[in-house]
Design a protein around this motif. Structure first.
Motif, PDB file in Angstrom:
ATOM      1  N   ASP A 134     -27.153  43.368  51.333  1.00  0.00           N
ATOM      2  CA  ASP A 134     -27.296  44.814  51.122  1.00  0.00           C
ATOM      3  C   ASP A 134     -27.747  45.549  52.383  1.00  0.00           C
ATOM      4  N   ASP A 135     -28.640  44.917  53.115  1.00  0.00           N
ATOM      5  CA  ASP A 135     -29.285  45.561  54.254  1.00  0.00           C
ATOM      6  C   ASP A 135     -28.273  45.833  55.372  1.00  0.00           C
ATOM      7  N   PRO A 136     -28.064  47.111  55.736  1.00  0.00           N
ATOM      8  CA  PRO A 136     -27.088  47.421  56.791  1.00  0.00           C
ATOM      9  C   PRO A 136     -27.400  46.731  58.117  1.00  0.00           C
ATOM     10  N   ALA A 137     -28.672  46.605  58.467  1.00  0.00           N
ATOM     11  CA  ALA A 137     -29.026  45.951  59.743  1.00  0.00           C
ATOM     12  C   ALA A 137     -28.613  44.479  59.721  1.00  0.00           C
ATOM     13  N   GLU A 138     -28.825  43.827  58.576  1.00  0.00           N
ATOM     14  CA  GLU A 138     -28.434  42.422  58.457  1.00  0.00           C
ATOM     15  C   GLU A 138     -26.906  42.299  58.509  1.00  0.00           C
ATOM     16  N   LYS A 139     -26.197  43.286  57.935  1.00  0.00           N
ATOM     17  CA  LYS A 139     -24.736  43.250  57.988  1.00  0.00           C
ATOM     18  C   LYS A 139     -24.241  43.425  59.428  1.00  0.00           C
ATOM     19  N   HIS A 140     -24.901  44.296  60.194  1.00  0.00           N
ATOM     20  CA  HIS A 140     -24.535  44.438  61.609  1.00  0.00           C
ATOM     21  C   HIS A 140     -24.740  43.107  62.344  1.00  0.00           C
ATOM     22  N   THR A 141     -25.866  42.442  62.083  1.00  0.00           N
ATOM     23  CA  THR A 141     -26.138  41.139  62.693  1.00  0.00           C
ATOM     24  C   THR A 141     -25.063  40.131  62.316  1.00  0.00           C
ATOM     25  N   ALA A 142     -24.662  40.151  61.038  1.00  0.00           N
ATOM     26  CA  ALA A 142     -23.642  39.211  60.567  1.00  0.00           C
ATOM     27  C   ALA A 142     -22.313  39.461  61.266  1.00  0.00           C
ATOM     28  N   PHE A 143     -21.935  40.724  61.421  1.00  0.00           N
ATOM     29  CA  PHE A 143     -20.680  41.057  62.106  1.00  0.00           C
ATOM     30  C   PHE A 143     -20.678  40.536  63.544  1.00  0.00           C
ATOM     31  N   ALA A 144     -21.773  40.757  64.234  1.00  0.00           N
ATOM     32  CA  ALA A 144     -21.860  40.276  65.618  1.00  0.00           C
ATOM     33  C   ALA A 144     -21.750  38.762  65.659  1.00  0.00           C
ATOM     34  N   ALA A 145     -22.398  38.093  64.704  1.00  0.00           N
ATOM     35  CA  ALA A 145     -22.362  36.625  64.675  1.00  0.00           C
ATOM     36  C   ALA A 145     -20.961  36.121  64.363  1.00  0.00           C
ATOM     37  N   LEU A 146     -20.247  36.801  63.476  1.00  0.00           N
ATOM     38  CA  LEU A 146     -18.878  36.385  63.123  1.00  0.00           C
ATOM     39  C   LEU A 146     -17.956  36.469  64.334  1.00  0.00           C
ATOM     40  N   VAL A 147     -18.096  37.522  65.120  1.00  0.00           N
ATOM     41  CA  VAL A 147     -17.271  37.685  66.314  1.00  0.00           C
ATOM     42  C   VAL A 147     -17.673  36.675  67.392  1.00  0.00           C
ATOM     43  N   GLU A 148     -18.975  36.462  67.540  1.00  0.00           N
ATOM     44  CA  GLU A 148     -19.468  35.480  68.518  1.00  0.00           C
ATOM     45  C   GLU A 148     -19.006  34.066  68.162  1.00  0.00           C
ATOM     46  N   HIS A 149     -18.906  33.778  66.864  1.00  0.00           N
ATOM     47  CA  HIS A 149     -18.500  32.443  66.440  1.00  0.00           C
ATOM     48  C   HIS A 149     -17.043  32.170  66.831  1.00  0.00           C
ATOM     49  N   VAL A 151     -15.369  33.600  69.440  1.00  0.00           N
ATOM     50  CA  VAL A 151     -15.371  33.474  70.901  1.00  0.00           C
ATOM     51  C   VAL A 151     -16.759  33.890  71.405  1.00  0.00           C
ATOM     52  N   PRO A 152     -17.552  32.927  71.887  1.00  0.00           N
ATOM     53  CA  PRO A 152     -18.874  33.277  72.425  1.00  0.00           C
ATOM     54  C   PRO A 152     -18.741  34.324  73.534  1.00  0.00           C
ATOM     55  N   GLY A 153     -19.574  35.334  73.476  1.00  0.00           N
ATOM     56  CA  GLY A 153     -19.525  36.415  74.458  1.00  0.00           C
ATOM     57  C   GLY A 153     -18.679  37.600  74.004  1.00  0.00           C
ATOM     58  N   ARG A 154     -17.986  37.446  72.894  1.00  0.00           N
ATOM     59  CA  ARG A 154     -17.043  38.482  72.467  1.00  0.00           C
ATOM     60  C   ARG A 154     -17.744  39.746  71.959  1.00  0.00           C
ATOM     61  N   SER A 155     -18.925  39.572  71.336  1.00  0.00           N
ATOM     62  CA  SER A 155     -19.547  40.741  70.708  1.00  0.00           C
ATOM     63  C   SER A 155     -19.943  41.797  71.731  1.00  0.00           C
ATOM     64  N   GLY A 156     -20.189  41.361  72.972  1.00  0.00           N
ATOM     65  CA  GLY A 156     -20.533  42.330  74.009  1.00  0.00           C
ATOM     66  C   GLY A 156     -19.330  42.987  74.645  1.00  0.00           C
ATOM     67  N   ALA A 157     -18.140  42.573  74.251  1.00  0.00           N
ATOM     68  CA  ALA A 157     -16.929  43.029  74.943  1.00  0.00           C
ATOM     69  C   ALA A 157     -16.011  43.888  74.078  1.00  0.00           C
ATOM     70  N   THR A 158     -16.367  44.076  72.815  1.00  0.00           N
ATOM     71  CA  THR A 158     -15.507  44.868  71.925  1.00  0.00           C
ATOM     72  C   THR A 158     -16.289  46.050  71.373  1.00  0.00           C
ATOM     73  N   ARG A 159     -15.557  46.948  70.739  1.00  0.00           N
ATOM     74  CA  ARG A 159     -16.240  48.035  70.036  1.00  0.00           C
ATOM     75  C   ARG A 159     -16.878  47.464  68.775  1.00  0.00           C
ATOM     76  N   MET A 160     -18.195  47.540  68.698  1.00  0.00           N
ATOM     77  CA  MET A 160     -18.888  46.970  67.540  1.00  0.00           C
ATOM     78  C   MET A 160     -18.733  47.910  66.340  1.00  0.00           C
ATOM     79  N   PRO A 161     -18.944  47.394  65.131  1.00  0.00           N
ATOM     80  CA  PRO A 161     -18.626  48.183  63.930  1.00  0.00           C
ATOM     81  C   PRO A 161     -19.481  49.446  63.808  1.00  0.00           C
ATOM     82  N   SER A 162     -18.849  50.471  63.305  1.00  0.00           N
ATOM     83  CA  SER A 162     -19.574  51.691  62.969  1.00  0.00           C
ATOM     84  C   SER A 162     -20.314  51.471  61.652  1.00  0.00           C
ATOM     85  N   ASP A 163     -21.239  52.373  61.362  1.00  0.00           N
ATOM     86  CA  ASP A 163     -21.942  52.270  60.077  1.00  0.00           C
ATOM     87  C   ASP A 163     -20.955  52.367  58.912  1.00  0.00           C
ATOM     88  N   ALA A 164     -19.927  53.197  59.073  1.00  0.00           N
ATOM     89  CA  ALA A 164     -18.930  53.341  57.998  1.00  0.00           C
ATOM     90  C   ALA A 164     -18.154  52.042  57.790  1.00  0.00           C
TER      91      ALA A 164
END
Lengths: 238, 238
Positions: A134-149, A151-164
């Motif tokens: 439920d927690d939006p902050a935890e969902k943001h963390t999960a999204f970053a982890a999914l992208v990092e999984h 390709v390591p380093g990928r989360s810093g190189a793409t447009r990260m998800p908007s709140d929407a």
């Protein structure tokens, strides 16, 4: 990335998980080939981090259903993205019992006899309730982890998800708690009587290998392949 | 290898399987990304023949359970070897409802936005009753197919099972009937607004690759690597 600290005690209790092992239960205790069972949390994490696709089973209308899913580990939690959420949204409790499995194929084991052919593998099975995050902050963390999984380093190189985008996507979490890892390594185990047969025997190693990146149409064709993408090329887990 | 002939009719009935497609049912009809669904039997067979490890789900004491298993296809039948038999031996009817899944990872899809990252894959799911094979001749056929599936040509090069070995081993069969294949191919599908971002996007292809054979101790070290084993080296399915 925080690691959940669970109560580590000196008491040996196979039904409790400690910070260094996953929880062994009746259904995670191997009946055959007990010597292949592992409960060490570091080994479990290594398999989760090397694997990319999990097979997650649920009971749907009394019948078994497998859902292949991508996932990511953050400490002692697994985040899953996709179809499993549909099975959770309709439940009263907001959680569903799952069996989560990741299998890495490490080799083909060719014995002198057909009977003793096998495969080398690392196969992890985890059980537990999966629940929506439920927690939006935890969902943001999960999204970053999914992208990092992927390709390591990928989360810093793409447009990260908007709140929407985060609001519109269901993420499911499973604690790494009750489970076991089964590992087969080494060569064939033939019967004594077969050892002198004129048959080649041994192991053909297997691995997932990533090939040369293929750029998308448009601007990506003009951009150099970034280091984090180049580093992914080659055997997985290397 | 005989292909089971089912009643092919001109009537379009999504609930019946024909000789050229698997049976589409409510639970094998994709709700999302319908364009990714395949029911063609030849495509289903190709995925089964390329895959090596299946994840088979059963309901055990009301809970989901996944079993990773090796398998082999003979015509429109799948033979499974291993732990699933334990779940069948105790049943009154001699059959158990399974969800059988094979997933091939074909690539990592890197989009301009984290939100549209994905993987390319071919994922097959089959449903049906699995039952123990009683007929010794059919069990011998299954054994040969299991060895051939690991390495084509292998069944002619090893000591094939004795009647006693066949009797001591449980083999399970599942008809290739109700199921669906889900396929994602191609590059990332980004939002229009993201297309001009300064972000490399594209696909990193993935494949299972077999490496150089490692001979077992003893006589295999003296024997040359046979052609059927050398032919397995390289990308799977090539």
């Amino acid at each position: 990335v925080a690691v959940t600290t669970s109560d580590a005690t000196d008491r040996v209790d196979p039904s409790s998980s400690t910070s260094t092992s996953v929880r062994q239960s009746d259904r995670t205790t191997l009946r055959r080939h007990k010597e292949r069972a592992r409960y060490d949390r570091a080994e479990v994490h290594a398999v989760l981090d090397e694997g990319l696709v999990a097979h997650v089973a649920v009971v749907a209308d009394g019948e078994p259903l497998v859902l292949p899913m991508v996932y990511a580990r953050v400490g002692d939690r697994l985040y899953l993205h996709g179809a499993l959420a549909n099975h959770l949204l309709g439940t009263a409790t907001g959680s569903v019992s799952v069996c989560f499995s990741v299998t890495l194929l490490d080799g083909l084991v060719l014995a002198r006899s057909a009977f003793h052919h096998s495969v080398n593998f690392r196969s992890l099975v985890l059980f537990g309730p999966a629940r929506l995050v439920d927690d939006p902050a935890e969902k943001h963390t999960a999204f970053a982890a999914l992208v990092e999984h992927l390709v390591p380093g990928r989360s810093g190189a793409t447009r990260m998800p908007s709140d929407a985008e985060v609001r519109s996507t269901q993420v499911v979490v499973l604690d790494i708690d009750e489970g076991s890892l089964k590992v087969r390594t080494g060569g064939p185990i033939d019967d004594e009587a077969d050892l002198d047969l004129e048959v080649w025997a041994g192991v053909v190693p297997a691995a997932t290998v990533f090939g040369q990146p293929d750029p998308d149409e448009g601007r990506p064709r003009e951009l150099p392949v970034p280091d984090h993408v180049s580093a992914r090329v080659g055997p997985n887990g290397s």
